[in-house]
Scaffold this active site. Structure first.
Site, PDB file in Angstrom:
ATOM      1  N   CYS A   2      -7.638   3.901   5.886  1.00  0.00           N
ATOM      2  CA  CYS A   2      -6.640   4.938   5.640  1.00  0.00           C
ATOM      3  C   CYS A   2      -6.646   5.874   6.831  1.00  0.00           C
ATOM      4  CB  CYS A   2      -6.948   5.698   4.353  1.00  0.00           C
ATOM      5  SG  CYS A   2      -5.759   7.005   3.995  1.00  0.00           S
ATOM      6  N   GLU A 105       0.172   2.766   5.715  1.00  0.00           N
ATOM      7  CA  GLU A 105      -0.480   1.670   6.414  1.00  0.00           C
ATOM      8  C   GLU A 105       0.594   0.979   7.248  1.00  0.00           C
ATOM      9  OE1 GLU A 105      -2.934   0.394   8.158  1.00  0.00           O
ATOM     10  OE2 GLU A 105      -4.130   0.930   6.392  1.00  0.00           O
TER      11      GLU A 105
END
Length: 229
Positions: A2, A105
Site C-alpha cells: 500500500c 494500487e
C-alpha cells in the site's frame, strides 16, 4: 503493498467508530491522495484507553540518525514482522490501526503505462489497516511514526498486485491492539475474498500533488478490467 490511500471520514466519526480519544492535532480531512511521510490517522491503545493520533507514515527505527537515514519503511511484511530488527519490538509491543476509506494500487498496460485502481470495502465501511508504530527522535524533533502491515494477496486482489494490506475486521481490533491478550499473530493472513472491490481511476492520481474527490471516482477506458496473472 500500500503506497497511497484516501480518507474521507470526519475526525469525530473516526473517534466514535474506534471508541478512541481524538488528538487536537489530527490531519485535515478529507484526504484523497495520502502519501508516504504524510501525517495519518492512527488508533493505538494506552493505559487510559484508545487514542486517535497523528503519526508520520514512514516507520523510523531508533537507529536512524535522520528521517532519510535509511530506506523509507511504509510497509512491513507480515511474514517477517516478528523477525526484522526494525519491526521486531513494535510487533510485540506497539501495534496500531491506520484508518482509510480506500487505497490505490497500480497495474501496467501493454504500453507500460501505469494504470491506477481504487480499492475499497464492498460494504462501504472504513478500512482499518493493521500497523506498527515507533517513537523516533529526541526533544522537539520527537515524533510518532508507523508502517502498514502487508500480506500475500488473496485470489481476488492478486489480479491487481501480489501483496495487499492486512485489513482487520472490528471484532479483531482489540486483539491486534493488545487489549485482548496474546494471539495477534493469527490475524496476519490474507483477507477474505468478499471484503474488497476495485475500479479504475483517473491517471491524475499518479501525481502525489493531485487532490480532490474526482480521484476516487470510476474512470472508464479500454483497460478498465484487470488482466489475470
Amino acid at each position: 503493498m500500500c503506497g497511497r490511500f484516501a480518507i474521507t471520514l470526519p475526525n469525530d466519526a473516526m473517534a466514535q467508530l474506534f471508541a478512541a480519544q481524538p488528538s487536537n492535532a489530527l490531519p485535515a480531512v478529507p484526504g484523497f491522495n495520502v502519501c508516504p511521510t504524510n501525517q495519518v490517522h492512527v488508533v493505538r491503545t494506552s493505559e487510559t484507553g484508545r487514542k486517535l493520533l497523528p503519526m508520520r507514515w514512514g516507520f523510523l527505527p531508533q537507529w536512524y540518525k535522520a528521517e532519510n537515514g535509511g530506506p523509507l519503511l511504509i510497509n512491513a511484511r507480515a511474514e517477517t514482522l516478528a523477525e526484522k530488527p526494525a519491526f521486531r519490538a513494535a510487533c510485540r509491543e506497539r501495534r496500531c490501526l491506520l484508518v482509510a476509506t480506500g487505497f490505490y494500487e497500480w497495474t501496467k498496460s501493454a504500453q507500460d503505462t501505469r494504470l491506477p485502481w481504487y480499492i475499497h470495502r464492498r460494504d462501504s465501511a472504513p478500512i482499518a489497516f493493521a500497523g506498527v508504530w515507533q517513537d523516533w527522535g529526541t526533544a522537539e524533533s520527537r515524533q510518532a511514526t508507523c508502517a502498514i502491515v502487508t500480506t500475500q494477496a488473496n485470489a481476488h486482489m492478486s489480479k491487481i498486485h501480489h501483496r495487499m494490506p492486512l485489513i482487520l475486521e472490528p471484532d479483531d481490533w482489540a486483539l491486534w491492539l493488545g487489549e485482548r491478550g496474546k494471539g495477534a499473530a493469527r490475524l496476519m493472513k490474507p483477507g477474505a475474498e468478499n471484503v474488497l472491490d476495485y475500479f479504475r481511476v483517473d491517471p491524475a492520481v499518479n501525481s502525489n500533488r493531485a487532490h480532490g474527490p474526482e480521484l476516487i471516482e470510476p474512470f472508464e477506458d479500454d483497460q478498465s478490467a484487470p488482466q489475470e496473472g
